[in-house]
Design a protein around this motif. Sequence first.
Motif, PDB file in Angstrom:
ATOM      1  N   LEU A  90       0.691  -1.701   0.396  1.00 58.55           N
ATOM      2  CA  LEU A  90       0.208   0.128   0.049  1.00 58.55           C
ATOM      3  C   LEU A  90       0.658   0.892   0.370  1.00 58.55           C
ATOM      4  O   LEU A  90       0.462   2.020  -0.681  1.00 58.55           O
ATOM      5  CB  LEU A  90      -0.954   0.003   1.111  1.00 58.55           C
ATOM      6  CG  LEU A  90      -1.910   1.258   1.042  1.00 58.55           C
ATOM      7  CD1 LEU A  90      -2.638   1.063   0.203  1.00 58.55           C
ATOM      8  CD2 LEU A  90      -3.054   1.377   2.813  1.00 58.55           C
ATOM      9  N   TRP A  91       2.429   1.093   0.989  1.00 62.07           N
ATOM     10  CA  TRP A  91       3.469   2.053   0.592  1.00 62.07           C
ATOM     11  C   TRP A  91       3.797   2.821  -0.947  1.00 62.07           C
ATOM     12  O   TRP A  91       3.610   3.782  -1.305  1.00 62.07           O
ATOM     13  CB  TRP A  91       3.836   2.408   1.813  1.00 62.07           C
ATOM     14  CG  TRP A  91       3.416   2.523   3.403  1.00 62.07           C
ATOM     15  CD1 TRP A  91       3.379   1.734   4.491  1.00 62.07           C
ATOM     16  CD2 TRP A  91       4.416   4.194   3.440  1.00 62.07           C
ATOM     17  NE1 TRP A  91       2.612   2.981   4.699  1.00 62.07           N
ATOM     18  CE2 TRP A  91       3.222   3.839   5.004  1.00 62.07           C
ATOM     19  CE3 TRP A  91       4.564   5.567   3.300  1.00 62.07           C
ATOM     20  CZ2 TRP A  91       3.420   4.575   6.034  1.00 62.07           C
ATOM     21  CZ3 TRP A  91       4.893   5.841   4.142  1.00 62.07           C
ATOM     22  CH2 TRP A  91       4.343   5.991   5.389  1.00 62.07           C
ATOM     23  N   LEU A  92       3.636   1.568  -0.717  1.00 58.46           N
ATOM     24  CA  LEU A  92       4.643   1.394  -2.767  1.00 58.46           C
ATOM     25  C   LEU A  92       3.362   2.638  -3.864  1.00 58.46           C
ATOM     26  O   LEU A  92       4.373   2.644  -4.846  1.00 58.46           O
ATOM     27  CB  LEU A  92       4.726   0.256  -3.279  1.00 58.46           C
ATOM     28  CG  LEU A  92       5.997   0.038  -2.009  1.00 58.46           C
ATOM     29  CD1 LEU A  92       6.447  -1.886  -2.311  1.00 58.46           C
ATOM     30  CD2 LEU A  92       7.344   0.603  -2.116  1.00 58.46           C
ATOM     31  N   LEU A  93       2.475   1.890  -2.805  1.00 55.27           N
ATOM     32  CA  LEU A  93       1.296   1.765  -4.632  1.00 55.27           C
ATOM     33  C   LEU A  93       0.932   3.913  -4.048  1.00 55.27           C
ATOM     34  O   LEU A  93       0.743   3.886  -5.599  1.00 55.27           O
ATOM     35  CB  LEU A  93       0.060   1.096  -4.174  1.00 55.27           C
ATOM     36  CG  LEU A  93      -0.871   1.475  -5.268  1.00 55.27           C
ATOM     37  CD1 LEU A  93      -1.153   1.201  -6.206  1.00 55.27           C
ATOM     38  CD2 LEU A  93      -2.431   0.597  -4.897  1.00 55.27           C
ATOM     39  N   SER A 119      13.311   7.057  -6.149  1.00 51.04           N
ATOM     40  CA  SER A 119      11.946   5.821  -6.260  1.00 51.04           C
ATOM     41  C   SER A 119      13.131   4.491  -5.339  1.00 51.04           C
ATOM     42  O   SER A 119      12.371   4.183  -4.150  1.00 51.04           O
ATOM     43  CB  SER A 119      12.224   4.916  -7.261  1.00 51.04           C
ATOM     44  OG  SER A 119      11.841   5.751  -8.205  1.00 51.04           O
ATOM     45  N   GLY A 120      14.133   4.720  -5.202  1.00 50.30           N
ATOM     46  CA  GLY A 120      15.159   3.368  -4.759  1.00 50.30           C
ATOM     47  C   GLY A 120      14.481   3.724  -3.257  1.00 50.30           C
ATOM     48  O   GLY A 120      14.681   3.037  -2.248  1.00 50.30           O
ATOM     49  N   LEU A 125      13.183   2.588   2.104  1.00 55.92           N
ATOM     50  CA  LEU A 125      12.335   3.590   3.854  1.00 55.92           C
ATOM     51  C   LEU A 125      10.964   1.970   3.886  1.00 55.92           C
ATOM     52  O   LEU A 125      10.127   1.827   5.184  1.00 55.92           O
ATOM     53  CB  LEU A 125      11.434   4.985   3.624  1.00 55.92           C
ATOM     54  CG  LEU A 125      13.224   5.659   3.909  1.00 55.92           C
ATOM     55  CD1 LEU A 125      12.270   6.781   3.235  1.00 55.92           C
ATOM     56  CD2 LEU A 125      13.547   5.690   4.737  1.00 55.92           C
ATOM     57  N   SER A 126       9.823   1.821   2.722  1.00 55.56           N
ATOM     58  CA  SER A 126       9.093   1.730   2.848  1.00 55.56           C
ATOM     59  C   SER A 126       9.160   0.317   3.611  1.00 55.56           C
ATOM     60  O   SER A 126       8.568  -0.302   4.240  1.00 55.56           O
ATOM     61  CB  SER A 126       8.348   1.278   1.405  1.00 55.56           C
ATOM     62  OG  SER A 126       7.721   2.767   0.767  1.00 55.56           O
ATOM     63  N   TRP A 127      10.543  -0.777   3.186  1.00 53.30           N
ATOM     64  CA  TRP A 127      10.773  -2.035   3.430  1.00 53.30           C
ATOM     65  C   TRP A 127      10.713  -2.064   4.908  1.00 53.30           C
ATOM     66  O   TRP A 127      11.182  -3.072   5.518  1.00 53.30           O
ATOM     67  CB  TRP A 127      11.330  -2.719   2.813  1.00 53.30           C
ATOM     68  CG  TRP A 127      11.244  -2.469   1.144  1.00 53.30           C
ATOM     69  CD1 TRP A 127      10.802  -2.455  -0.103  1.00 53.30           C
ATOM     70  CD2 TRP A 127       9.710  -4.222   1.457  1.00 53.30           C
ATOM     71  NE1 TRP A 127      10.218  -3.266  -1.168  1.00 53.30           N
ATOM     72  CE2 TRP A 127       9.928  -4.621  -0.412  1.00 53.30           C
ATOM     73  CE3 TRP A 127       9.787  -5.196   2.172  1.00 53.30           C
ATOM     74  CZ2 TRP A 127       9.317  -5.253  -0.859  1.00 53.30           C
ATOM     75  CZ3 TRP A 127       8.706  -5.915   1.901  1.00 53.30           C
ATOM     76  CH2 TRP A 127       8.627  -6.519   0.139  1.00 53.30           C
ATOM     77  N   ALA A 128      12.248  -0.819   5.198  1.00 56.98           N
ATOM     78  CA  ALA A 128      12.879  -0.548   6.489  1.00 56.98           C
ATOM     79  C   ALA A 128      12.096   0.200   7.706  1.00 56.98           C
ATOM     80  O   ALA A 128      11.776  -0.392   8.717  1.00 56.98           O
ATOM     81  CB  ALA A 128      13.605   0.180   6.101  1.00 56.98           C
ATOM     82  N   LEU A 129      10.190   0.420   7.604  1.00 55.62           N
ATOM     83  CA  LEU A 129       9.634   0.963   8.075  1.00 55.62           C
ATOM     84  C   LEU A 129       8.663   0.859   8.762  1.00 55.62           C
ATOM     85  O   LEU A 129       7.996   0.597   9.416  1.00 55.62           O
ATOM     86  CB  LEU A 129       9.802   2.765   8.582  1.00 55.62           C
ATOM     87  CG  LEU A 129      10.611   3.899   7.848  1.00 55.62           C
ATOM     88  CD1 LEU A 129      11.280   4.607   7.308  1.00 55.62           C
ATOM     89  CD2 LEU A 129      12.016   3.319   9.215  1.00 55.62           C
ATOM     90  N   VAL A 130       7.667  -0.425   7.081  1.00 55.86           N
ATOM     91  CA  VAL A 130       6.737  -0.353   7.964  1.00 55.86           C
ATOM     92  C   VAL A 130       6.324  -1.703   8.420  1.00 55.86           C
ATOM     93  O   VAL A 130       6.018  -1.858   9.592  1.00 55.86           O
ATOM     94  CB  VAL A 130       5.889  -0.800   6.394  1.00 55.86           C
ATOM     95  CG1 VAL A 130       4.050  -1.090   6.642  1.00 55.86           C
ATOM     96  CG2 VAL A 130       5.663   0.477   5.400  1.00 55.86           C
ATOM     97  N   PRO A 131       7.396  -2.570   8.440  1.00 58.04           N
ATOM     98  CA  PRO A 131       6.957  -3.731   8.624  1.00 58.04           C
ATOM     99  C   PRO A 131       6.985  -3.542  10.666  1.00 58.04           C
ATOM    100  O   PRO A 131       6.210  -4.139  11.477  1.00 58.04           O
ATOM    101  CB  PRO A 131       8.533  -4.970   8.868  1.00 58.04           C
ATOM    102  CG  PRO A 131       8.277  -4.579   7.696  1.00 58.04           C
ATOM    103  CD  PRO A 131       8.129  -2.556   7.228  1.00 58.04           C
TER     104      PRO A 131
END
Length: 287
Positions: A90-93, A119-120, A125-131
């Motif tokens: 959802l964050w990435l979208l 983009s990178g 950040l999405s993969w690092a912060l969301v989980p």
Amino acid sequence: MFGIWGTFSSVVFYLTLAVGLGGLLGNTLVLWHLGFHIKKGPFATYVLHLTAADLLFLGCQLAFSAVQAALGSEHSLYFAVTFVAFSVGLWLLAAFSAERCLSDLFPTCYQGCRPRHTSGVVCGLSWALVPPAVLLTANTCGLLHKSTRPLACLRYHAASVAGLLALACTAFTAGLLLFVWVACCSQRQRPRFYGAVLGSGLLLLVCGLPYLLCWALRPYLPSFLLSTFFPLATLLACIHCSARPLIYFMVGRQPGRREPLRAVLRRSLEEGAQLGAGGVSLPMGRV
């Protein structure tokens, strides 16, 4: 009555498995071609990570469904883990849709102000912060273990739901704005990839929102309502993650021609290197 409900639950369960398996295949093909055979522009980078998040969600969902079928029980931990992958997607979208929309509405300004490797960095950040954020909320609300902290759960859960709903609104609104802009206001040739943005936004609204509502209402719903609503929401979430490769295929294909998937994907992402009108573009390596 219970016989009808048991039949309905079985149908939903096996439909979820079938959709999940199809989605795994489709997203694996997209990930393979994007990762190894197609040069990644700024928007293709978002698509690559979004596909990885969808693949992770479907893989976790199928694995937990198999465990549930074997053991005959379901643990709330399953929902927490799968929702991590859903939230990353959802964050990435939202980021992808917003950036795609801004690049078309304000091309010159956007081209000049966009930092290198945006983009990178956003994907990382999405993969690092969301989980951690999702798992912290799940932990305080008793999804990871039996104990719960009501006041902390209320605070973390409210913040989590507000943030996720804002992301969902961002993704849908960006797709809608891009559609209106391209259809009514822009003088340029209609870009191919705007259909993927709009389609992803509509798919989120129809199929992704019920799963998000499950997260929002789970601490407050009675168990019998949750057991009714949750399997349907899971099925719709699997459709949400499985249908995106079909959107890319429909956007990139040319009617009446049979082409390899790589060519169709490359065509559907051809606007990915473009950041606005007037031929302004970024180098493919600038992600």
